[in-house]
Design an enzyme around this catalytic site. Structure first.
Site, mmCIF file in Angstrom:
data_model
loop_
_atom_site.group_PDB
_atom_site.id
_atom_site.type_symbol
_atom_site.label_atom_id
_atom_site.label_comp_id
_atom_site.label_asym_id
_atom_site.label_seq_id
_atom_site.Cartn_x
_atom_site.Cartn_y
_atom_site.Cartn_z
ATOM 1 N N ASP A 11 0.989 -1.063 -0.001
ATOM 2 C CA ASP A 11 0.094 0.094 -0.132
ATOM 3 C C ASP A 11 0.830 1.160 0.243
ATOM 4 O O ASP A 11 2.258 1.197 0.049
ATOM 5 C CB ASP A 11 -0.765 0.063 1.224
ATOM 6 N N ASP A 13 0.025 5.023 0.995
ATOM 7 C CA ASP A 13 -0.158 5.756 2.263
ATOM 8 C C ASP A 13 -0.228 5.009 3.490
ATOM 9 O O ASP A 13 -1.054 4.308 3.784
ATOM 10 C CB ASP A 13 -1.673 6.743 1.866
#
Length: 211
Positions: A11, A13
């Site tokens: 991922d 963020d």
């Protein structure tokens, strides 16, 4: 070049990056705290991700595209990001990112960190400013899992030799699809369902887990 041995999908963020990029963009619209609260609820899994993203992107309407230079200047890679990606490559692996965030930022940040593949949402622009609409299909939990499977298949890597690293509820399907799902800097729901939990916010902690 030898065939890749394994795949690590991150991922972006609050995982590969310290920031939640949508909050940095929202600051440019003077709506940072409002969007931050909505992001937190989405990451905890309290609201549908796609619905939440659309409402948060609406709050970005009118932000000029030149604001992305200021946003990019504020983006910080998570400690250990460059070292982990270098080690993935040294061991014959692929480093990829799939994000509910935005290509407008990842297209600069991902190659600077040595990431091999990346996929994210795009923001619609008209007359030099954001319209407040996501351009195209939203990268949600299902899309993240699909990206991991597709990248593995395209490189001839069995799912058993894939690792997924995430922090929020929209990472759970990707983590479940991977051979190893790692909760990193993660919300309680993600920690509860991960194969392993990485507590220090330092991506070098993952190096010993690489094949």
């Amino acid at each position: 070049m030898a065939d890749p041995r394994f795949l690590v999908v991150f991922d972006a963020d609050s995982t590969l990056l310290c920031n939640e990029v949508i909050e940095l963009i929202a600051d440019e619209a003077g709506r940072g705290p409002e969007v931050a609260a909505a992001t937190e609820a989405a990451m905890r899994g309290e609201v549908d991700f796609a619905t939440s993203l659309r409402s948060r992107v609406q709050a970005l309407r009118g932000v000029p595209v030149e604001a992305f230079a200021r946003v990019l200047a504020r983006v910080e890679p998570t400690p250990g990001a460059a070292e982990l990606i270098a080690e993935i490559h040294a061991r014959g692996g692929i480093a990829a990112v799939v994000s509910g965030g935005f290509h407008e930022v990842l297209d600069t940040v991902a190659p600077s960190l040595g990431v091999d593949r990346w996929r994210a949402n795009r923001l619609e622009v008209a007359d030099g400013a954001l319209t407040g609409v996501v351009d195209g299909d939203i990268v949600d939990a299902a899309a993240k899992a699909d990206a991991l499977r597709a990248w593995a298949s395209a490189s001839g890597i069995p799912l058993s030799r894939t690792i997924a690293v995430g922090d929020g509820a929209n990472d759970l399907r990707m983590m479940a699809a991977a051979g190893l799902g790692l909760a990193f800097n993660a919300k309680p729901a993600v920690r509860a369902q991960a194969d392993l939990v990485i507590d220090p916010v330092d991506l070098r902690e993952i190096i010993p887990l690489l094949p």
